[in-house]
Design a protein around this motif. Structure first.
Motif, short mmCIF file in Angstrom:
data_model
loop_
_atom_site.label_atom_id
_atom_site.label_comp_id
_atom_site.label_asym_id
_atom_site.label_seq_id
_atom_site.Cartn_x
_atom_site.Cartn_y
_atom_site.Cartn_z
N SER A 17 -6.69 33.19 0.10
CA SER A 17 -5.70 33.83 -0.84
C SER A 17 -4.90 34.70 -0.07
O SER A 17 -5.02 34.85 1.09
CB SER A 17 -6.33 34.83 -1.85
OG SER A 17 -6.99 35.87 -1.16
N ARG A 18 -3.87 35.28 -0.63
CA ARG A 18 -2.91 36.10 0.25
C ARG A 18 -3.32 37.44 0.67
O ARG A 18 -3.31 37.60 2.18
CB ARG A 18 -1.70 36.67 -0.94
CG ARG A 18 -0.41 37.22 0.07
CD ARG A 18 0.69 37.64 -1.12
NE ARG A 18 0.44 38.60 -2.05
CZ ARG A 18 0.93 39.11 -2.99
NH1 ARG A 18 2.43 38.50 -3.04
NH2 ARG A 18 0.81 39.69 -3.91
N SER A 19 -4.17 37.97 0.12
CA SER A 19 -4.76 39.26 0.75
C SER A 19 -5.74 38.76 1.64
O SER A 19 -5.86 39.35 2.90
CB SER A 19 -5.58 39.92 -0.28
OG SER A 19 -6.76 39.05 -0.82
N HIS A 20 -6.34 37.74 1.55
CA HIS A 20 -7.29 37.03 2.88
C HIS A 20 -6.44 36.77 4.11
O HIS A 20 -6.84 37.08 5.29
CB HIS A 20 -8.18 35.97 2.38
CG HIS A 20 -9.09 35.57 3.38
ND1 HIS A 20 -9.66 34.07 3.45
CD2 HIS A 20 -9.76 36.09 4.45
CE1 HIS A 20 -10.63 34.18 4.35
NE2 HIS A 20 -10.53 35.10 5.22
N ALA A 118 -17.60 35.19 9.45
CA ALA A 118 -17.72 35.86 8.33
C ALA A 118 -16.16 36.22 8.05
O ALA A 118 -15.84 36.43 6.60
CB ALA A 118 -18.53 37.14 8.48
N ILE A 119 -15.41 36.49 9.04
CA ILE A 119 -14.04 36.82 8.51
C ILE A 119 -13.37 35.83 8.12
O ILE A 119 -12.19 35.83 7.19
CB ILE A 119 -13.31 37.58 9.77
CG1 ILE A 119 -14.00 38.77 10.50
CG2 ILE A 119 -12.06 37.74 9.75
CD1 ILE A 119 -13.64 39.35 11.89
N LEU A 120 -13.50 34.69 8.88
CA LEU A 120 -12.76 33.46 8.37
C LEU A 120 -13.22 32.83 7.07
O LEU A 120 -12.34 32.30 6.20
CB LEU A 120 -12.72 32.34 9.47
CG LEU A 120 -12.28 32.72 10.72
CD1 LEU A 120 -12.40 31.85 11.91
CD2 LEU A 120 -10.57 33.03 10.51
N SER A 125 -17.21 38.97 -3.17
CA SER A 125 -16.67 38.99 -4.55
C SER A 125 -15.46 39.79 -4.77
O SER A 125 -14.83 39.40 -5.95
CB SER A 125 -18.18 39.32 -5.55
OG SER A 125 -19.01 38.47 -4.98
N TYR A 126 -15.21 40.65 -4.01
CA TYR A 126 -14.37 41.85 -4.55
C TYR A 126 -13.09 41.48 -3.56
O TYR A 126 -12.94 41.63 -2.47
CB TYR A 126 -14.89 43.07 -4.48
CG TYR A 126 -16.05 43.50 -5.29
CD1 TYR A 126 -15.75 43.90 -6.38
CD2 TYR A 126 -17.41 43.15 -4.57
CE1 TYR A 126 -16.80 43.86 -7.29
CE2 TYR A 126 -18.35 43.20 -5.55
CZ TYR A 126 -18.22 43.88 -6.75
OH TYR A 126 -19.15 44.19 -7.73
N ASP A 127 -11.82 41.38 -4.39
CA ASP A 127 -10.57 41.35 -3.54
C ASP A 127 -9.97 42.90 -3.19
O ASP A 127 -10.29 43.86 -3.97
CB ASP A 127 -9.59 40.22 -4.43
CG ASP A 127 -8.71 39.47 -3.47
OD1 ASP A 127 -8.36 40.06 -2.29
OD2 ASP A 127 -7.95 38.67 -4.04
N PHE A 128 -8.82 42.70 -2.62
CA PHE A 128 -8.04 43.86 -2.64
C PHE A 128 -7.50 44.26 -3.90
O PHE A 128 -7.05 43.86 -4.70
CB PHE A 128 -6.83 43.60 -1.62
CG PHE A 128 -6.06 44.52 -1.49
CD1 PHE A 128 -5.93 45.27 -0.29
CD2 PHE A 128 -4.75 44.78 -2.29
CE1 PHE A 128 -4.97 46.67 -0.26
CE2 PHE A 128 -3.78 45.84 -2.14
CZ PHE A 128 -3.97 46.75 -1.07
#
Length: 246
Positions: A17-20, A118-120, A125-128
């Motif tokens: 997603s954008r935040s990721h 893990a970063i990629l 479950s929780y987003d920004f």
């Protein structure tokens, strides 16, 4: 305090997603910056930054366990800091505080093979802007950055013996994790059963043979990482020796 709560309805995380992607972009940009500025990062002030980074990781981790406890989510079967990423974080803090080469040798592989993955592909479950989003990425990214910092700036490097030390370390921990799994009815390191959803484990065979396959994969990937670094180090020294002497 919704950002600190346990409800994920407003914070559903979507991979890529954008935040990721923003987090991944920041991770890559600063990683490149560390490499490009490695010669400038040798002043005494960086020792204070190392200590501050260690304390920040400790504070974040304590806050995470408080968050789990407050939201009635802390359980012996899954909340003990026993997963490889948790162990990497502990090793990272010890390395920042002590600068021990042995700690670096093990962290080099667990960080680059575990935390970077893990970063990629985060299991999150929780987003920004939820607290858990910041905790997850800060902890994993710092583990990788600290490893690269000690490699590029401090001049630490893994050897073939480092791979042997990693294997010994993992196999010394293995019976301990098995005993804790039995005591807590947990599944740390997925030693009791595979993850419920689709995963790499599905290609490694049935239980318990996938455990041996996973360890073999760890050895192979560690050797590949060591060989890549060894080749880069040789080329780096070759280029350095060819540079004119001032």
């Amino acid at each position: 305090m919704e950002w600190f709560g346990n409800s994920s309805k407003s914070f559903d995380f979507d991979m890529f997603s954008r935040s990721h992607l923003i987090v991944v972009a920041i991770f890559l940009i600063i990683t490149v910056a560390i490499f490009l500025n490695r010669k400038k990062m040798k002043s005494g002030i960086w020792r204070k930054i190392e200590i501050s980074a260690a304390l920040s990781l400790i504070l974040f981790e304590i806050t995470y366990h408080v968050w789990m406890y407050v939201n009635h989510d802390w359980k012996f079967s899954r909340s003990l800091p026993l997963e490889l990423c948790n162990i990497s974080l502990i090793l990272c803090v010890i390395l920042l505080l002590t600068k021990k080469k042995l700690v670096f040798e093990i962290l080099f592989f667990t960080a680059l093979l575990g935390a970077s993955q893990a970063i990629l592909t985060p299991a999150l479950s929780y987003d920004f802007p939820h607290f858990r989003f910041f905790h997850f990425f800060y902890a994993h990214i710092m583990v990788v950055w600290v490893t690269l910092y000690f490699t590029w700036v401090k001049g630490y490097h893994p050897t073939f013996r480092s791979v042997i030390k990693l294997i010994v370390f993992i196999n010394l921990l293995l019976p301990v994790i098995l005993a804790i799994n039995k005591w807590t009815n947990g599944n740390y390191w997925f030693l009791r059963h595979k993850p419920k959803g689709p995963s790499l484990f599905d290609a490694l065979g049935p239980y318990p043979w996938y455990i041996l396959s996973l360890e073999g994969l760890l050895v192979v990937l560690s050797l590949i990482a060591w060989l890549i670094f060894r080749k880069w180090e040789k080329e780096h020294h070759k280029d350095h020796s060819r540079s004119p002497v001032a």
